[in-house]
Design an enzyme around this catalytic site. Sequence first.
Site, short mmCIF file in Angstrom:
data_model
loop_
_atom_site.label_atom_id
_atom_site.label_comp_id
_atom_site.label_asym_id
_atom_site.label_seq_id
_atom_site.Cartn_x
_atom_site.Cartn_y
_atom_site.Cartn_z
CB CYS A 1 -43.89 -64.00 -23.44
SG CYS A 1 -43.15 -65.47 -22.84
CG ASN B 1 -41.15 -60.49 -21.66
OD1 ASN B 1 -41.24 -61.29 -22.81
ND2 ASN B 1 -41.37 -61.47 -21.24
CB ILE C 1 -33.96 -62.69 -30.09
CG1 ILE C 1 -32.81 -63.13 -30.03
CG2 ILE C 1 -33.34 -61.42 -31.06
CD1 ILE C 1 -33.61 -64.13 -31.52
CB SER D 1 -35.60 -62.29 -18.32
OG SER D 1 -36.41 -62.19 -18.03
N GLY E 1 -39.50 -63.14 -15.17
CA GLY E 1 -40.73 -62.16 -15.74
C GLY E 1 -41.40 -62.66 -14.64
CB VAL F 1 -41.69 -71.14 -17.89
CG1 VAL F 1 -41.73 -70.44 -17.12
CG2 VAL F 1 -40.78 -71.74 -17.93
CG LEU G 1 -43.78 -64.95 -19.18
CD1 LEU G 1 -44.75 -63.68 -19.62
CD2 LEU G 1 -42.27 -64.14 -18.34
C1 LIG Z 1 -36.51 -71.27 -20.15
C2 LIG Z 1 -36.56 -70.11 -19.84
C3 LIG Z 1 -37.29 -69.17 -19.71
C4 LIG Z 1 -37.65 -67.66 -20.07
N1 LIG Z 1 -38.14 -66.75 -19.33
C5 LIG Z 1 -37.75 -65.62 -20.35
C6 LIG Z 1 -38.93 -64.30 -18.67
O1 LIG Z 1 -39.67 -64.17 -18.12
N2 LIG Z 1 -38.90 -63.35 -19.30
C7 LIG Z 1 -38.23 -62.57 -20.83
O2 LIG Z 1 -38.22 -61.91 -21.21
N3 LIG Z 1 -37.57 -63.95 -21.72
C8 LIG Z 1 -37.54 -65.43 -21.24
N4 LIG Z 1 -36.42 -65.77 -22.15
C9 LIG Z 1 -35.91 -65.13 -23.00
C10 LIG Z 1 -34.30 -65.13 -22.56
O3 LIG Z 1 -34.46 -64.77 -22.02
C11 LIG Z 1 -33.59 -65.24 -24.00
O4 LIG Z 1 -34.02 -63.45 -24.40
C12 LIG Z 1 -33.63 -66.26 -25.02
O5 LIG Z 1 -33.57 -67.15 -24.12
C13 LIG Z 1 -32.36 -66.36 -25.56
O6 LIG Z 1 -30.97 -66.12 -25.01
P1 LIG Z 1 -30.87 -67.35 -24.49
O7 LIG Z 1 -30.50 -68.36 -26.23
O8 LIG Z 1 -29.20 -67.31 -24.18
O9 LIG Z 1 -31.10 -68.41 -23.49
C14 LIG Z 1 -37.10 -67.16 -21.13
C15 LIG Z 1 -35.78 -67.83 -21.45
C16 LIG Z 1 -35.62 -69.46 -21.06
C17 LIG Z 1 -34.73 -70.74 -21.92
#
Ligand SMILES: Cc1cc2nc3c(=O)[nH]c(=O)nc-3n(C[C@H](O)[C@H](O)[C@H](O)COP(=O)(O)O)c2cc1C
Lengths: 309, 309, 257, 257
Positions: free
Chosen positions: B136, B133, B197, B28, B53, B78, B80
């Site tokens: 965050c 979520n 995570i 996400s 989100g 960001v 959300l």
């Molecule tokens: C730019 C960005 C925006 C994110 N926005 C959300 C979000 O809106 N909701 C959420 O549950 N996680 C959000 N995440 C977390 C990711 O979904 C994920 O849990 C986290 O980045 C770990 O995975 P990765 O290392 O593969 O990026 C965001 C991550 C990034 C980098």
Amino acid sequence: MHNKAVKEPDLSVDLAGVKLKNPIMTASGTFGSGKEYGEYIDLNRLGAIVVKGVSLTPWKGNPTPRVAETYGGMLNAVGLQNPGVEAFIKDDLPFLKQFDTKVIVNVSGKSIEEYCCVAERLADSEVDMLELNISCPNIKEGGITFGIDEKMAAAVVKEVRKRSRQPLMVKLSPNVSDITKIAKVVEEEGADALSLINTLLGMAIDTKSKRPVLGNIMGGLSGPAIKPVALRMVYQVCQTVKIPVVGMGGIMNGHDAAEFILAGANAVAIGTANFTNPCATMDVMEELIHYMREQRMENLEELRNGLII
Amino acid sequence: MHNKAVKEPDLSVDLAGVKLKNPIMTASGTFGSGKEYGEYIDLNRLGAIVVKGVSLTPWKGNPTPRVAETYGGMLNAVGLQNPGVEAFIKDDLPFLKQFDTKVIVNVSGKSIEEYCCVAERLADSEVDMLELNISCPNIKEGGITFGIDEKMAAAVVKEVRKRSRQPLMVKLSPNVSDITKIAKVVEEEGADALSLINTLLGMAIDTKSKRPVLGNIMGGLSGPAIKPVALRMVYQVCQTVKIPVVGMGGIMNGHDAAEFILAGANAVAIGTANFTNPCATMDVMEELIHYMREQRMENLEELRNGLII
Amino acid sequence: MKRMIRASIGRHEKIGENCWSMWLKAPGITEDVIPGQFAHIKLNQGEKLLPRPLSICEIDRNQKALRIVYAVVGSGTKDLSRMKSGEEVTLLSPLGNGYDIKATAHKSIIVGGGMGIPPLLELSKQIPGEKEIYLGYASTPFLQKDFEKHSDELRIATDDGSYGYTGTVLDAMNYYHADGDVLYSCGPRPMLQKISEWAKQKGIPAQISLEERMACGIGACLVCTCKIKKEKEEDWQYQRVCSDGPVFNSQEVVWDA
Amino acid sequence: MKRMIRASIGRHEKIGENCWSMWLKAPGITEDVIPGQFAHIKLNQGEKLLPRPLSICEIDRNQKALRIVYAVVGSGTKDLSRMKSGEEVTLLSPLGNGYDIKATAHKSIIVGGGMGIPPLLELSKQIPGEKEIYLGYASTPFLQKDFEKHSDELRIATDDGSYGYTGTVLDAMNYYHADGDVLYSCGPRPMLQKISEWAKQKGIPAQISLEERMACGIGACLVCTCKIKKEKEEDWQYQRVCSDGPVFNSQEVVWDA
Ligand SMILES: Cc1cc2nc3c(=O)[nH]c(=O)nc-3n(C[C@H](O)[C@H](O)[C@H](O)COP(=O)(O)O)c2cc1C
Ligand SMILES: Cc1cc2nc3c(=O)[nH]c(=O)nc-3n(C[C@H](O)[C@H](O)[C@H](O)COP(=O)(O)OP(=O)(O)OC[C@H]3O[C@@H](n4cnc5c(N)ncnc54)[C@H](O)[C@@H]3O)c2cc1C
Ligand SMILES: Cc1cc2nc3c(=O)[nH]c(=O)nc-3n(C[C@H](O)[C@H](O)[C@H](O)COP(=O)(O)OP(=O)(O)OC[C@H]3O[C@@H](n4cnc5c(N)ncnc54)[C@H](O)[C@@H]3O)c2cc1C
Ligand SMILES: Cc1cc2nc3c(=O)[nH]c(=O)nc-3n(C[C@H](O)[C@H](O)[C@H](O)COP(=O)(O)O)c2cc1C
Ligand code: FES
Ligand code: FES
């Protein structure tokens, strides 16, 4: 601007009464008891040497493999192998006292009583400071369990504080929901300084053998990968406590060190970087001096108060 | 051995009743609502798209800079930003439903009531699953506070579970002392699946400007730097709960994905890797298939049960 | 169409104090680049995860090559500066909206500052009609010869007076009585703000290109936002520099952050 | 003395199926290398933090160069295999204890398996007296010609029978009635265990070189330990492969883990 001559910045720092000539320390467990690195750098130039974890009796440590490389970091599961406090006093301390640097002993235990006994045994030694390791993720009893539970942290710090003669620094675990709570409790119970962070608990699996890479399954993550987490925690803790803070976690160069001091740390420790480069401590120091000169800062307090929010 | 013909492994997986054709999902917030990446990959090939989100009303998000690169990772703050659930249903969902893939909506809120309202608004939509979520790190109220406190986590899950029609997956925060405790509580309150995570709370300072790099001061760390922590938590949680688990955190290639499934995950999500390579999801999938063929594994359960301790 | 390709490096040279020029073979990309668009460039080695956004400075459609001109400001651009001709980088391009060239304009004012100057070169090549170009540098100019070919009037300003007019590019515009029907600009944010105010006063519509830190570069992650006014003047919303921009109507930009 | 230097790569070539040979200019290091010592090698690019331990295969004191011979097993050795002559790596060496050459021995048995073979080459060069050398490979041999020059008897064994004796190196030793006053060995752990048992039965003192994952390489971090018996047979302690080893008396090693 950068060309004008600037006098050498004053790097000295007072860490709970222990006067360091500069803020560059070694991170416990990554520098042995100094001997090995003495072949590569002049140990006299370090602010302090923090030796590996010392316990009351000899500990064998964990089965191998004890190390796994990860992206930007490494996992270790040494499990505090050490020959015990008597051997430390007999074999390592005399070597260390030859140098014009401070000696800080990382104290390990599986019970409050064990921590206290090590502190008492060191009370009349020439050790300058104790670092209470309540944050090792690699041993089953003691270690991290003291570091993630506020009540247990309070209890061990209170007791060891009573029974140790040297200033007491407490090393915090990053594996907690709110590090400022533990920091506050530890300060209240009389800790003279804090050091953070210890390693983050992690794991790696070898897809070829389909087994965990580490003999101990899980281990502690260190190195530049964890720097953002370490820096955040140092910043949060420095906003919370009044006692001095030693920052560490992924420091690889002088700019990393400067970030920790800007975040509020009084001194910094270099761990994993020593494995990449045995002269890392000296390189970090020189880059830090270079940065301070560029910024025309005359002493560490200027840097430490320099963060603009 | 590697030369013998092996039939294509069966990658399908049942995630709390939602049948995915393969375990490759998007994380996400890293994949928008799919449109942008549709220019690079065939969205039909994804197991599921987890959209960014979505909250009840439009959220503006945090001030810039919202991103900082770190060693092996990145920080984001960001906050959300999103146009709200109505806009999602009107503008994004019709696009997503053109594809033969599952649509999972990441639900955000600042209070239990807000989470519930979003879930209710989506109840009669064509969304396949909700991801709650509660983790965050980038918003002041709600978000992570629900994710690090067992009581608050229980309360929000219980209420949303009651008022949502789709299967409910709950996204856990890694910024806790013991993730298995939260996982257990969330399972008990009726969550149908867990995902983990979310990002680790971190910080970076620009030594040139002496300011935090992020406008929000702190942000969430993602990318390969956090993989060992993510893998450890997925392993711990899979030992603790019976409901399916979606693993994520730093997955960059097929071997990383295999590690998470060996640790017990039923599916995996790709986040930061999309920024390095917009075709990352497809590359991970192909490498995973290649690995499973090499290992002569016929289906995902074989891989999931493959860890040797 | 946006594409990801491995592009091999052609001519790569230092063209000024802390300023490099690199040509990249980019078949499939050069065909439909609009001036003001950028490339997201990732090295295939090193520990960095995120690509670096760099403006397309010039296109050679015959050679199917594009040019970037960049300064070394951090470790990513430092690594880039060490790459050798024949080596490859990964390229995601063309990204962003680019300038909306007003073909009917009689006279265009083009204003660049520092590392905002590169994208204005291809723009200058493609704009029809009369062109008055103002380029501001801290010190020694770069790309000056390239611009000369595509301008009717070229004014250089340097902060330290080492070349041309001594002062900011805005000082030079005032000094030389800059005038035109439309203005295109790219440069540091404080300069763009001043140019926008100047254009507003003169009643000249201005397109300005913003910079922000990026991750995805294609509009998915929302890290690269800037404040853009909504229809009702008081309110604003965050828009994405990478995909809604980098070029915005100067009057829509909220300058406070 | 242990040193850290930037060493430039000389000849670098593939010398077998998944087997590379690299010469490195290493002034200040080659002067006092003992056979069986190793180098901790770090590339100056890429994201990896930890150096890779590789045995010193041969020394050329005139050229002040040392040779390593390695297989590509993971990403570190893969990166190494891509390095070109003229490029540099960082080198920490000589590390470890090395073999204790028994100058008075009449006849030495040298036993190598797979990627444990390289360090035995310099050893074979330096050992005085008669030498019976057994080398075991999975399939096609490498370094065979190099060893021929320094052996009285050279026996090759391959698992798949593609060359020499078909079977393990121990099978070959039994088949050819290996004999001597002292044994030196390096290879995979299961092989070393069997060789140790063999030597014990024959009453031949054996020195074996172990492998373990390392971080510091110099004895400070305690990650590279192996179980070594204490004076009293029942008990053992962890010793460091990097600095107490990698060469140990075979009878002191505890094989259970
Ligand atoms: C730019 C960005 C925006 C994110 N926005 C959300 C979000 O809106 N909701 C959420 O549950 N996680 C959000 N995440 C977390 C990711 O979904 C994920 O849990 C986290 O980045 C770990 O995975 P990765 O290392 O593969 O990026 C965001 C991550 C990034 C980098
Ligand atoms: C649309 C656009 C076009 C650009 N065109 C050019 C150009 O033609 N020539 C040129 O020299 N520069 C240009 N820039 C700026 C260029 O992207 C940065 O100088 C570069 O990313 C710095 O990378 P670094 O690793 O050297 O610096 P570091 O400071 O080490 O980078 C750290 C992180 O911050 C980001 N970052 C740092 N400075 C900037 C910045 N000014 N803008 C955006 N991101 C930044 C990096 O991308 C990276 O993610 C442009 C930026 C944008 C957004
Ligand atoms: C004293 C010593 C001498 C050696 N000499 C040679 C030699 O001459 N030729 C040769 O081909 N190999 C030798 N090895 C093994 C060599 O170190 C590994 O093959 C190499 O480190 C693998 O690195 P990688 O990044 O390719 O593999 P990866 O599996 O990606 O490495 C991951 C981590 O595990 C470590 N590792 C993986 N395999 C081994 C191993 N077998 N031993 C120690 N660490 C390992 C790596 O150093 C790294 O830290 C020696 C090992 C030791 C301890
Ligand atoms: C191999 C190894 C052994 C360690 N042993 C100890 C120890 O005995 N006591 C302790 O408090 N911390 C120990 N640590 C943690 C470090 O002191 C330090 O807190 C951590 O590694 C983060 O710093 P770094 O990223 O610079 O390595 C050890 C770390 C490593 C890598
Ligand atoms: S960089 Fe991801 S939306 Fe602009
Ligand atoms: S690798 Fe550090 S003690 Fe051996």
